[in-house]
Design a protein around this motif. Sequence first.
Motif, short mmCIF file in Angstrom:
data_model
loop_
_atom_site.label_atom_id
_atom_site.label_comp_id
_atom_site.label_asym_id
_atom_site.label_seq_id
_atom_site.Cartn_x
_atom_site.Cartn_y
_atom_site.Cartn_z
N SER A 109 14.14 2.01 -5.12
CA SER A 109 14.17 2.66 -6.42
C SER A 109 14.55 1.66 -7.51
O SER A 109 13.98 1.66 -8.61
N SER A 110 15.52 0.81 -7.20
CA SER A 110 15.96 -0.21 -8.15
C SER A 110 14.83 -1.19 -8.46
O SER A 110 14.60 -1.56 -9.61
N LYS A 118 9.35 -4.20 -10.51
CA LYS A 118 9.07 -5.19 -9.46
C LYS A 118 8.22 -4.53 -8.39
O LYS A 118 8.64 -4.34 -7.23
N TRP A 119 7.02 -4.19 -8.77
CA TRP A 119 6.14 -3.40 -7.90
C TRP A 119 5.72 -4.17 -6.66
O TRP A 119 5.63 -3.61 -5.56
N HIS A 120 5.44 -5.45 -6.83
CA HIS A 120 5.01 -6.26 -5.68
C HIS A 120 6.14 -6.38 -4.66
O HIS A 120 5.91 -6.24 -3.44
N ASP A 121 7.35 -6.63 -5.14
CA ASP A 121 8.51 -6.72 -4.23
C ASP A 121 8.75 -5.39 -3.53
O ASP A 121 9.09 -5.36 -2.33
N ALA A 122 8.57 -4.29 -4.28
CA ALA A 122 8.78 -2.96 -3.70
C ALA A 122 7.76 -2.68 -2.60
O ALA A 122 8.09 -2.10 -1.56
N LYS A 123 6.52 -3.11 -2.83
CA LYS A 123 5.47 -2.89 -1.83
C LYS A 123 5.78 -3.67 -0.55
O LYS A 123 5.64 -3.14 0.56
N PHE A 167 9.58 6.19 1.91
CA PHE A 167 8.11 6.27 1.97
C PHE A 167 7.54 7.27 0.96
O PHE A 167 6.34 7.35 0.78
N ARG A 168 8.42 8.02 0.31
CA ARG A 168 7.94 8.93 -0.75
C ARG A 168 7.28 8.16 -1.89
O ARG A 168 6.49 8.71 -2.65
N TYR A 169 7.62 6.89 -1.99
CA TYR A 169 7.09 6.07 -3.08
C TYR A 169 5.72 5.46 -2.76
O TYR A 169 5.11 4.81 -3.61
N ILE A 197 3.18 3.56 -5.54
CA ILE A 197 2.96 2.11 -5.48
C ILE A 197 1.47 1.81 -5.36
O ILE A 197 0.95 0.89 -6.00
N GLU A 198 0.78 2.59 -4.54
CA GLU A 198 -0.67 2.38 -4.37
C GLU A 198 -1.41 2.65 -5.68
O GLU A 198 -2.33 1.92 -6.06
N GLN A 199 -1.04 3.73 -6.37
CA GLN A 199 -1.68 4.05 -7.65
C GLN A 199 -1.42 2.97 -8.69
O GLN A 199 -2.32 2.54 -9.41
N GLN A 200 -0.17 2.51 -8.76
CA GLN A 200 0.19 1.52 -9.76
C GLN A 200 -0.50 0.19 -9.50
O GLN A 200 -0.93 -0.50 -10.43
N SER A 201 -0.64 -0.17 -8.23
CA SER A 201 -1.27 -1.45 -7.89
C SER A 201 -2.75 -1.46 -8.22
O SER A 201 -3.35 -2.53 -8.37
N SER A 202 -3.36 -0.29 -8.34
CA SER A 202 -4.79 -0.22 -8.68
C SER A 202 -5.04 -0.30 -10.19
O SER A 202 -6.19 -0.43 -10.63
N ILE A 203 -3.96 -0.23 -10.99
CA ILE A 203 -4.10 -0.31 -12.45
C ILE A 203 -4.34 -1.76 -12.87
O ILE A 203 -3.62 -2.67 -12.47
#
Length: 272
Positions: A132-133, A139-144, A157-159, A163-169
């Motif tokens: 969450s932090s 830090k989407w790449h680190d979170a993935k 895993f709720r995220y 993460i998948e949606q954001q990475s496609s932007i």
Amino acid sequence: MILCKKVFLIIFFLPCLCLSQDIYNLENSLNFAKHLKKQGDLNFSLEEYTRCYYMDSENKQVQIEISNIYRLLKEYEEVIAFTDKLIERNVLVEKERMYALLMTNNHQKLNIELNQNKFLLEKEDIDFFKISSMLMQNKWHDAKQFLDQKKENEIAFRYQSIIEQQSSIKKKNPALALVMSIAVPGLGQFYTGNKKDALFSFLTIGLGTWQSYTSFKNSGVNSISGWLYGGVSLFFYSGNLYGSYTGAKSFNQQKDDFYNEKVYNISNTYMQ
């Protein structure tokens, strides 16, 4: 209105409490505070729980309720200040504190305390706060990468879908938008999705420049209308450059805000 409600509640409960036990009895005060919270009167309930805390500062239920009500009131700094006073914190109070640190963007302190208190919280809870932090810091790449190692963690895993949606932007490049509008007025704005502004810039700058050119061609360098049209065109041209650059940054910020709101909603649901 709030004062009247408090007076009514005190008058209503006072006879009942007096018939049974002293109104300053801890058990009675806890029941009264619980009732107030159930009725949605969080501020008055907080006052009662605080009074209970001074009666018995080591009462775990009181500590939990005070931390919880502060969170419900979105007074996250108060959660941190209150939990700082506690000699020992149980799991529920610790979760309230971690959430408050998260909501106040105190990410460095959050990660330090998560590592220090790893034996107090469940591993799934620690992973959830960590990811969450990361997401709240964009830090989407680190979170993935972190999530790929925690696929067995149902809470974190709720995220996954976010993460998948954001990475496609595909974000917009402000420098590229600026260069495009330098070359062709309005092109950078079109690139950032501001089609109406792009058309306006192209037409006003194009027509203004043409009028300026025609006036200078017909009347020479002393043409008043030539300088007038040229100045207006230069003004709109500058605005076109500024709008293209800031438009790209605004586009990216809107996308970040959209997904940050989703992250906030998931983290808030986790605390219910």
